[in-house]
Design an enzyme around this catalytic site. Structure first.
Site, short mmCIF file in Angstrom:
data_model
loop_
_atom_site.label_atom_id
_atom_site.label_comp_id
_atom_site.label_asym_id
_atom_site.label_seq_id
_atom_site.Cartn_x
_atom_site.Cartn_y
_atom_site.Cartn_z
N CYS A 27 42.85 81.76 -25.27
CA CYS A 27 44.11 82.48 -25.06
C CYS A 27 45.23 81.53 -24.99
CB CYS A 27 43.93 83.10 -23.64
SG CYS A 27 43.70 81.99 -22.30
N HIS A 526 27.48 60.66 -2.04
CA HIS A 526 26.13 61.34 -3.19
C HIS A 526 24.96 60.97 -2.85
CE1 HIS A 526 23.99 61.49 -6.98
NE2 HIS A 526 25.07 62.23 -7.55
#
Length: 604
Positions: A27, A526
């Site tokens: 777009c 993590h």
């Protein structure tokens, strides 16, 4: 080597490779991917690329927001890919996602040309008013033809786009559109098999779309049953005869009546209170953009215009771009951070010309107060628009070039002056509000806009043994490229909040969580090495993105033993992911640690 060749290579790599791309369109500001498996895409790698504004998951698409040079990037992307959309394996989407994906696929490919023709029509409205030439002159007629042809023959464009999107011969779709708006059979009394018919499909949207949907199964059936030697020309012959006759005589009239009913319903809502409707619609316009549903309202506006009805809803959002730009300018004036200032300048310029995504995703959305101020300024512009009765009389460009859409055929000068006043009021009020409320400390930690001056202690999110970050089994973490911190070998499977803050990230697989405190310190936890491959197995998140948490609150649990039995290390990396915002990140001690014990010290 193309200008954007390196960027294109990085994008292809981090969306999972060319084999993972089923389809791609674009777009005004973003690439819109249809990926076979979105789990293969690397959001963080793309977001960390300085040439990419952000990544969005919206409308069933994987959207990479780049900016107003996206057509050039798209062109180079196509050179690298060999896509066959008709053979693509589409991922499962919800009904709402499929609808938005369909709307985007039909309208987005031609949106930039639509804006260009709208700008030409707008100029042709203004130039006679200022005396450049008269509305009776030949140059007026020529320029009007250039700007108006796209809208007059819009069914041809939409027919092509629709056919391509639903995987049929796009030229059949184009001819369906051309036949429906053929001049000699539009608005003319026709006697067809004893039926009196008088319809018009020029500038319409829905009749050609529905007719293409009817034509698609017919084409697919004929391609299967007809011999190869004749189907190349017999399939389109039969499809066009059936589909166009059905579309012209039955589908079109029904769809036109339905479109008129929808239009009347929307206009009746606006009729209850134009000011309130303007406030709500303009105030929420940026939210519509974020979720990718704003194209729906553009389609509804096209439906209104095709029936000769000036659209008030889209007319109320024209000045949203100026409210957003005013906020960016206020930040530019107030901030002392060089990086932020350098980001504000192009965002402000593009915002004035209607491209607000750089300002929205790059600046305001990460500063909640400034985003709210831009919405307030937008709502103010919507209230003024509703009060003055602004309406969309024609499709136009965006930003400054969208104002001509509001100019009526008669007395455009008065409305033009009203637009200037609305622009100035919106811009000045929003700028002053943002200027007063902006605070440098509000800046998101992920932006790196200001060095922190506080010293703070980060508690340990786990119980276990602390080691140097350089010992991590993951080279990217061990190098410190993702932030400074440490490694913890966990002795149990509980992860707690290291401070009071807000959950920024909770990976869908549950193996990692990001949290930011009120001072802007962002910590990533993590669990394990390559544990993302477990796809969430043995992980149980206890919070979600956006949750406000207290220090010591349980964030997630994991089965330490079963993860190791599956062949994965559970060493947990704890890093300050926005390390660049601080002068030092210290690891004062190593060895055994209890959850909530002091772990890291962050200094400004």
């Amino acid at each position: 080597m193309g200008k954007y060749e390196n960027l294109v290579k990085e994008i292809i790599k981090n969306v999972g490779g060319s084999d993972n791309i089923a389809d791609v369109t674009h777009c005004v500001t973003r690439l819109r991917f249809q990926l076979r498996d979105e789990k293969k895409a690397n959001d963080e790698a793309l977001k960390n690329n300085s040439e990419i504004i952000t990544v969005m998951h919206s409308a069933g698409q994987y959207q990479v927001v780049i900016g107003n040079h996206v057509p050039d990037v798209y062109a180079e992307l196509l050179q690298k890919l060999d896509l066959h959309p008709q053979q693509a394996t589409q991922k499962k989407m919800k009904l709402k996602e499929r609808a938005l994906d369909l709307i985007s696929g039909i309208f987005m490919p031609s949106l930039s040309v639509l804006c260009a023709c709208g700008m030409i029509k707008g100029l042709n409205t203004i130039l006679p008013y200022i005396g450049a030439y008269t509305a009776e002159s030949g140059i007026y007629a020529l320029i009007n033809a250039i700007g108006d042809c796209f809208f007059y023959f819009f069914p041809i464009v939409i027919g092509y786009n629709t056919a391509k999107k639903i995987q049929m011969n796009p030229y059949i779709g184009m001819i369906i559109g051309a036949a429906l708006c053929y001049p000699s059979i539009n608005g003319t009394d026709l006697d067809i098999f004893g039926m009196a018919v008088n319809v018009s499909y020029t500038s319409t949207v829905l009749p050609v779309i529905i007719t293409c949907f009817v034509a698609m199964p017919i084409e697919h059936f004929l391609n299967k049953v007809l011999p190869d030697v004749i189907k190349s020309f017999m399939t389109p012959t039969i499809v066009l005869l059936i589909a166009v006759i059905l579309g012209f005589l039955f589908i079109g009239p029904i769809v036109n009546q339905a479109s008129e009913a929808i239009s009347n319903a929307l206009l009746s809502v606006y009729g209850l209170s134009p000011v309130l409707a303007g406030i709500l619609f303009a105030g929420l316009w940026q939210v519509f953009v974020i979720f990718g549903v704003h194209i729906t309202f553009i389609v509804l506006c096209m439906m209104n215009l095709s029936m000769g009805v000036a659209d008030p809803l889209l007319g109320s959002q024209v000045f949203v771009a100026f409210a957003t730009s005013a906020v960016v300018l206020a930040i530019l004036v107030r901030t002392k951070n060089k990086e932020l200032r350098s980001a504000c300048i192009p965002a402000f310029i593009s915002g004035i010309f209607g491209i607000t995504e750089p300002a929205l995703y790059g600046i305001t959305i990460s500063r909640p107060m400034m985003f709210v101020v831009s919405c307030i300024g937008s709502a103010l512009s919507g209230a003024i628009s509703g009060f003055l009765g602004f309406r969309y009389y024609q499709m136009a460009g965006i930003g400054l070039f969208e104002i001509p859409a509001l100019l009526p055929p008669t007395d455009p000068g008065t409305v033009l002056m009203q637009c200037v006043i609305c622009t100035l009021v919106t811009f000045v009020v929003t700028f002053l509000l943002a200027f007063v409320l902006y605070k440098e400390k509000e800046v998101s930690a992920t932006q790196g806009d200001a060095k922190k001056t506080l010293e703070e202690t980060i508690g340990s999110p786990l119980k276990g043994e602390v080691r140097e970050l350089s010992s991590a089994g993951d080279d990217a973490f061990a190098s410190g490229a993702l932030g400074k911190g440490c490694v913890i070998l966990p002795s149990d499977g509980s992860v707690y909040a290291p401070f009071d803050g807000t959950v920024l990230v909770m990976f869908p697989t549950g193996h990692a969580v990001g949290i930011v405190d009120d001072q802007g310190c962002e910590v990533l936890i993590h669990v394990g090495i390559n544990t993302v491959q477990l796809e969430g197995k043995y992980f149980a998140p206890q919070v979600k993105v956006g949750d406000r948490v207290k220090k010591g609150q349980l964030l997630l649990t994991f089965d330490n033993e079963k993860i190791q039995e599956a062949g994965y290390s559970t060493e947990t990396i704890v890093v300050v992911s926005n390390t660049k915002d601080f002068s030092r990140v210290l690891l004062p001690t190593q060895g055994k640690v209890e959850a909530q014990d002091s772990l890291l010290i962050v200094q400004g």
